[in-house]
Design an enzyme around this catalytic site. Sequence first.
Site, PDB file in Angstrom:
ATOM      1  N   GLY A 132       1.079  -1.093  -0.001  1.00 13.78           N
ATOM      2  CA  GLY A 132      -0.094  -0.151  -0.533  1.00 13.78           C
ATOM      3  C   GLY A 132       1.407   0.994   0.169  1.00 13.78           C
ATOM      4  CG  ASP A 181      -2.015 -25.650  -4.565  1.00 16.71           C
ATOM      5  OD1 ASP A 181      -0.891 -26.049  -4.031  1.00 16.71           O
ATOM      6  OD2 ASP A 181      -2.218 -25.730  -5.936  1.00 16.71           O
ATOM      7  CD  GLN A 185       0.118 -11.500  -2.415  1.00 17.09           C
ATOM      8  OE1 GLN A 185       1.657 -12.211  -1.361  1.00 17.09           O
ATOM      9  NE2 GLN A 185       0.153 -10.366  -1.412  1.00 17.09           N
ATOM     10  CG  HIS A 188      -3.549  -4.558   2.060  1.00 22.35           C
ATOM     11  ND1 HIS A 188      -2.944  -3.523   1.854  1.00 22.35           N
ATOM     12  CD2 HIS A 188      -3.697  -4.508   0.627  1.00 22.35           C
ATOM     13  CE1 HIS A 188      -2.941  -2.390   1.193  1.00 22.35           C
ATOM     14  NE2 HIS A 188      -3.799  -3.390   0.174  1.00 22.35           N
ATOM     15  CG  ASN A 189      -7.191  -4.056   3.721  1.00 19.26           C
ATOM     16  OD1 ASN A 189      -6.720  -4.413   5.013  1.00 19.26           O
ATOM     17  ND2 ASN A 189      -6.487  -2.992   3.096  1.00 19.26           N
ATOM     18  CB  SER A 207      -9.890  -4.315  -0.271  1.00 20.03           C
ATOM     19  OG  SER A 207      -9.260  -3.198   0.959  1.00 20.03           O
ATOM     20  CG  HIS A 225     -11.351  -2.190  -3.477  1.00 16.02           C
ATOM     21  ND1 HIS A 225     -11.812  -1.481  -2.044  1.00 16.02           N
ATOM     22  CD2 HIS A 225      -9.844  -0.913  -3.695  1.00 16.02           C
ATOM     23  CE1 HIS A 225     -10.525  -0.621  -1.768  1.00 16.02           C
ATOM     24  NE2 HIS A 225      -9.682  -0.889  -2.123  1.00 16.02           N
TER      25      HIS A 225
END
Length: 276
Positions: A132, A181, A185, A188-189, A207, A225
Amino acid sequence: MAVRLLSRSRRTLVRLPLHRSGFRHVSDAPSDLSDEQMVKDTSAFVRWNNGGGLFHRSARIDPTAVVEVGAVVHSDSVLGSDVRIGSGTVVGPSVSIGQSTKVGYNAVLSNCSVGQFSTIHNGVCVGQDGFGFFMNEEGHILKKPQALHVRIGDNVEIGANTCIDRGSWRDTVIGDHTKIDNLVQIGHNVIIGKCCMLCGQVGIAGSVTLGDYVTLGGRVAIRDHVSIASKVRLAANSCVTKDLAESGDYGGFPAVPIHEWRRQSAKLRRLCKNSP
């Protein structure tokens, strides 16, 4: 104190220094600490009888837990009964691990809690900062605060070399019975529901919200998002660019209902076949 090593090639004796600080090299310590402070800091780590690893005196570890040689458990961490921590793994400060959870070799856990009966395989990293950043008025790239945690439920399995970032405005959550698996990756959130399946090389941006019983095929990508409803299945190599509000099968880039994606693929093959 020194140790004498015999070189196989030249049969000569070499003397190498051994540092008395059992946890870290003196040069790794902050430069503003005195020698006495450094001794106090490193002496807080002692050897765990059941496995030979190191733990901080403030950590709370059940007597049945195994901390293998080469593993380190930091301050204020909590290990429940029958937990097993593999060699080379670091359990960071204020991490809690529930009953009968097993952590493999060379994993790193920080800023997180892990439920009961879970499995974390070799090389997993949980609780590091998310990606971020923002640009200020002067054109400099600045880091956004990443100060929250990762919450992993019960009976979760996380494959080797998977990374799960901690939250910035809400905790990152992995629901009960979810299976992940290798080489996945999770940004965050992110919130992942219960009983989800994430195949290898899936990438989930920050997010994102996934419902329950979601299945992501290999190399699926989800932009930030985005919300995905429960009982959605995504074909391998799909990319989700907007919300998927209805259950069902999806595929393609961008992801569309599976029957629509199949028609698109068939039409594209015909166009390529008929082109000069």
